[in-house]
Design a protein around this motif. Structure first.
Motif, mmCIF file in Angstrom:
data_model
loop_
_atom_site.group_PDB
_atom_site.id
_atom_site.type_symbol
_atom_site.label_atom_id
_atom_site.label_comp_id
_atom_site.label_asym_id
_atom_site.label_seq_id
_atom_site.Cartn_x
_atom_site.Cartn_y
_atom_site.Cartn_z
ATOM 1 N N PRO A 104 0.817 -1.228 0.000
ATOM 2 C CA PRO A 104 0.000 0.000 0.000
ATOM 3 C C PRO A 104 0.850 1.278 0.000
ATOM 4 C CG PRO A 104 0.015 -0.953 2.182
ATOM 5 C CD PRO A 104 0.787 -1.898 1.292
ATOM 6 N N HIS A 105 1.938 1.291 -0.761
ATOM 7 C CA HIS A 105 2.794 2.469 -0.896
ATOM 8 C C HIS A 105 3.013 2.706 -2.383
ATOM 9 C CE1 HIS A 105 3.746 0.777 3.049
ATOM 10 N NE2 HIS A 105 4.001 2.001 3.417
ATOM 11 N N ALA A 150 5.558 -5.956 4.346
ATOM 12 C CA ALA A 150 4.304 -5.781 3.608
ATOM 13 C C ALA A 150 4.366 -6.504 2.266
ATOM 14 C CB ALA A 150 4.018 -4.288 3.401
ATOM 15 N N GLU A 176 -6.283 -7.407 -3.320
ATOM 16 C CA GLU A 176 -5.745 -6.069 -3.088
ATOM 17 C C GLU A 176 -4.789 -6.132 -1.898
ATOM 18 O OE1 GLU A 176 -6.373 -3.046 -4.623
ATOM 19 O OE2 GLU A 176 -7.317 -4.270 -6.163
ATOM 20 N N SER A 182 -3.614 -5.773 1.611
ATOM 21 C CA SER A 182 -4.418 -5.605 2.816
ATOM 22 C C SER A 182 -3.721 -4.652 3.776
ATOM 23 C CB SER A 182 -4.664 -6.959 3.499
ATOM 24 O OG SER A 182 -3.443 -7.490 3.951
ATOM 25 N N ALA A 183 -4.527 -4.090 4.656
ATOM 26 C CA ALA A 183 -3.992 -3.145 5.629
ATOM 27 C C ALA A 183 -3.236 -3.889 6.718
ATOM 28 C CB ALA A 183 -5.121 -2.331 6.238
ATOM 29 N N GLY A 184 -2.026 -3.486 6.928
ATOM 30 C CA GLY A 184 -1.219 -3.996 8.021
ATOM 31 C C GLY A 184 -0.568 -2.807 8.699
ATOM 32 N N PHE A 185 -0.418 -2.886 9.992
ATOM 33 C CA PHE A 185 0.141 -1.771 10.741
ATOM 34 C C PHE A 185 1.292 -2.250 11.592
ATOM 35 C CE2 PHE A 185 -4.291 -0.964 9.878
ATOM 36 C CZ PHE A 185 -4.229 0.279 9.288
ATOM 37 N N ASN A 192 -5.283 -6.531 9.108
ATOM 38 C CA ASN A 192 -6.727 -6.412 8.922
ATOM 39 C C ASN A 192 -7.462 -5.839 10.133
ATOM 40 O OD1 ASN A 192 -6.500 -7.636 6.326
ATOM 41 N ND2 ASN A 192 -6.272 -9.594 7.375
ATOM 42 N N THR A 193 -6.877 -4.820 10.721
ATOM 43 C CA THR A 193 -7.493 -4.162 11.864
ATOM 44 C C THR A 193 -8.089 -2.834 11.399
ATOM 45 O OG1 THR A 193 -5.867 -5.147 13.340
ATOM 46 C CG2 THR A 193 -7.069 -3.239 14.168
ATOM 47 N N PRO A 194 -9.405 -2.677 11.513
ATOM 48 C CA PRO A 194 -10.005 -1.423 11.065
ATOM 49 C C PRO A 194 -9.554 -0.250 11.920
ATOM 50 C CG PRO A 194 -11.658 -2.877 12.057
ATOM 51 C CD PRO A 194 -10.351 -3.621 12.057
ATOM 52 N N ILE A 195 -9.457 0.901 11.269
ATOM 53 C CA ILE A 195 -9.086 2.143 11.967
ATOM 54 C C ILE A 195 -10.376 2.871 12.302
ATOM 55 C CG2 ILE A 195 -7.896 4.333 11.771
ATOM 56 C CD1 ILE A 195 -6.011 3.036 9.792
#
Length: 151
Positions: free
Chosen positions: A17-18, A70, A82, A84-87, A146-149
């Motif tokens: 996601p960059h 990532a 797609e 996925s969101a990872g933090f 996969n943790t929603p913000i």
């Protein structure tokens, strides 16, 4: 279709996601289910988005490692998915060998190894080395997936 063993910066940007100058990795050198190795010279670019008036400080090497993590996740994901969101939840035991990375000649070698994990979090060990194999940064990082913000 399986993910390629090597990849250029455009391919990397499609899997993480960059984008633009924030995609810091230029080449995927190798990977398997547990490890990834990437290279880059973006630390030498004047348009590096992490650069400050005093240069590119070594704590930014954690971001280089996080992008490799990532990408590793993106390579393990189904081809049609797609990114996925990872933090990055934590970085522990980080050891830095230099103050500025923009003074490091040649390519950076970014390594990450998955130590453990599940569908919600992954523990990686990482190392960023110079072309002679000298460790510039080492440590461990936890990535939460996969943790929603909350808004």
């Amino acid at each position: 279709m399986t993910a390629p063993q090597t990849m250029d910066q455009a391919g990397i940007a499609r899997r993480i996601p960059h984008s633009g100058t924030m995609c810091l990795l230029e080449r995927l050198e190798s990977w398997d289910a547990n490890r990834i190795h990437c290279t880059t010279t973006t630390h030498t670019r004047q348009d590096n988005p992490l650069r400050t008036a005093s240069g590119l400080l070594s704590p930014n090497l954690v971001e280089y490692a996080a992008q490799a993590m990532a990408l590793h996740g993106g390579l393990l994901a189904p081809d049609d998915s797609e990114p996925s969101a990872g933090f990055l939840a934590s970085a522990r035991g980080v050891r830095l060998a230099v103050e500025h990375i923009d003074e490091v000649a040649g390519a950076l070698h970014v390594h990450a190894e998955r130590v453990s994990g599940d569908a919600t979090q992954i523990l990686y060990e990482f190392a960023v080395k110079d072309g002679q194999g000298r460790a510039l940064a080492e440590g461990r990082a936890v990535v939460v997936l996969n943790t929603p913000i909350a808004n």
